[in-house]
Scaffold this motif. Structure first.
Motif, short mmCIF file in Angstrom:
data_model
loop_
_atom_site.label_atom_id
_atom_site.label_comp_id
_atom_site.label_asym_id
_atom_site.label_seq_id
_atom_site.Cartn_x
_atom_site.Cartn_y
_atom_site.Cartn_z
N LEU A 161 0.24 -1.14 0.28
CA LEU A 161 0.05 -0.09 0.17
C LEU A 161 1.04 0.99 0.15
N PRO A 162 0.61 2.23 -0.94
CA PRO A 162 1.20 3.25 -0.50
C PRO A 162 1.15 4.11 0.54
N ASN A 163 2.31 4.56 1.08
CA ASN A 163 3.06 4.58 2.44
C ASN A 163 3.97 6.10 2.02
N PRO A 164 3.16 7.32 1.85
CA PRO A 164 4.25 8.20 1.27
C PRO A 164 5.53 8.60 2.90
N LEU A 165 4.66 8.44 4.01
CA LEU A 165 5.34 8.83 5.56
C LEU A 165 6.45 7.79 6.19
N TYR A 166 6.38 6.91 5.15
CA TYR A 166 7.54 5.71 5.92
C TYR A 166 8.64 6.29 7.10
N TYR A 167 9.20 7.23 6.34
CA TYR A 167 10.14 7.69 7.09
C TYR A 167 10.02 8.15 8.86
N TYR A 168 8.61 7.98 8.90
CA TYR A 168 7.51 7.85 10.87
C TYR A 168 7.75 6.77 10.79
N SER A 169 7.84 5.10 9.77
CA SER A 169 7.25 4.44 10.78
C SER A 169 8.04 3.20 11.32
N ASN A 170 7.92 2.61 11.90
CA ASN A 170 8.68 1.30 12.66
C ASN A 170 8.71 2.57 14.26
N ASN A 171 9.86 2.72 14.39
CA ASN A 171 10.08 3.00 15.99
C ASN A 171 9.25 4.39 16.22
N GLN A 172 8.87 5.52 15.36
CA GLN A 172 8.18 6.31 14.77
C GLN A 172 6.61 6.32 15.47
N ILE A 173 6.47 5.08 15.27
CA ILE A 173 4.41 5.28 15.45
C ILE A 173 4.24 5.42 17.03
N GLU A 174 5.01 5.43 18.36
CA GLU A 174 4.24 6.46 19.23
C GLU A 174 4.63 7.72 18.85
#
Length: 301
Positions: free
Chosen positions: A283-296
């Motif tokens: 799925l398109p995810n334009p802000l992948y850069y905030y994923s994983n440890n940035q989920i919080e």
């Protein structure tokens, strides 16, 4: 001829001579054009001055037009340069995002221009178009396959895409909120369609097992129900690389006799590794850069 006739002839000749002399004098201060039109010197002066004035105005007009055209050309060139700059940055950020996801780069390793373009990507409506097209691709694939009677095939869904989308607070914009709502709507619609066709739906999460109850409550509040299983990380898996974690879970399913038909996620860690299934969908995810440890921080769609 009588004396009276001679007298009249002399007077007529004298008058004719005087008339010719007067005419000659007047001609000396006049001009005649080929058409036979006569013009006095004063009128000629005015006419020539008018021609000169008209010529000056015409030259001024031409110079002004040339300056305006040059200005428009420079302005258009500036717009083209801006568009080229945006296009180059867009392609650069696409390549960077791909390699960033493959290598699990951190948010602070992402150029600022890419973060700005990601928001522009959503506000401009391209994210919604890409998401709709991706959903169409998924539905097209599942229209060509059917689950077996023994229900040994499963579709894996990355639920962190679902659970974090409501937290997305990059910008206070109606367009952003609309994009978030659209993802909720389309993901839930896809979930229900797959469920109605009899597919076993396995939900995978990066969250710890201790959050299972809260996660179930959250999924239920969003309209999700009837899944086959919900897999969450045990304590000894929390420090494990997420790509390894997803690969281990798929391998375990294979050992149990479950064939993974498809994996659906917006993040590469869930889509790479062993036993990915017959077809994977990102799925398109334009802000992948905030994923994983940035989920919080609430920055994932």
């Amino acid at each position: 001829m009588s004396a009276y006739a001679h007298q009249m002839e002399r007077e007529f000749s004298a008058q004719s001579l005087m008339s010719r002399e007067d005419t000659g004098t007047e001609m000396g201060s006049s001009y005649m054009v080929e058409s036979g039109f006569y013009m006095t010197s004063f009128a000629a002066t005015i006419f020539i001055a008018a021609l000169v004035t008209f010529g000056v105005l015409l030259i001024t007009l031409l110079v002004t037009l040339a300056v305006m055209l040059q200005s428009c050309e420079n302005r258009s060139k500036g717009v083209v340069e801006i568009e080229k700059s945006f296009e180059n940055s867009y392609h650069y950020c696409n390549i960077f995002a791909l390699h960033g996801e493959l290598n699990s780069l951190e948010a602070n390793e992402v150029p600022q221009v890419c973060k700005s373009l990601a928001i522009r990507y959503i506000k401009g409506g391209q994210y919604a178009r890409d998401l709709n097209f991706t959903m169409w691709m998924i539905e097209s694939f599942f229209s060509t396959v059917s689950p077996s009677n023994d229900r040994s095939e499963a579709v894996l869904l990355d639920i962190d895409d679902i659970l974090t989308s409501h937290l997305w607070r990059v910008s206070p914009s109606d367009r952003i909120e609309d994009a978030t709502y659209l993802k909720h709507l389309l993901t839930l619609e896809l979930y229900k369609k797959l469920q109605s066709k009899g597919w076993e739906l396995v939900l995978l999460s990066r969250k710890p097992e201790k959050e299972r109850y809260a996660t179930i409550e959250h999924l239920s509040s969003l309209g999700y129900s009837g899944w086959s299983s919900l897999i969450m990380r045990l304590d000894n898996e929390m420090k494990m690389d997420t790509r390894e974690y997803f690969s281990i879970q798929r391998a375990a399913m294979k050992e149990e006799g479950t064939q993974v038909i498809s994996v659906i996620s917006s993040q590469m860690d869930a889509l790479t590794g062993s036993f990915p299934g017959i077809r994977i969908f990102k799925l398109p995810n334009p802000l992948y850069y905030y994923s994983n440890n940035q989920i919080e921080n609430g920055f994932v769609m």
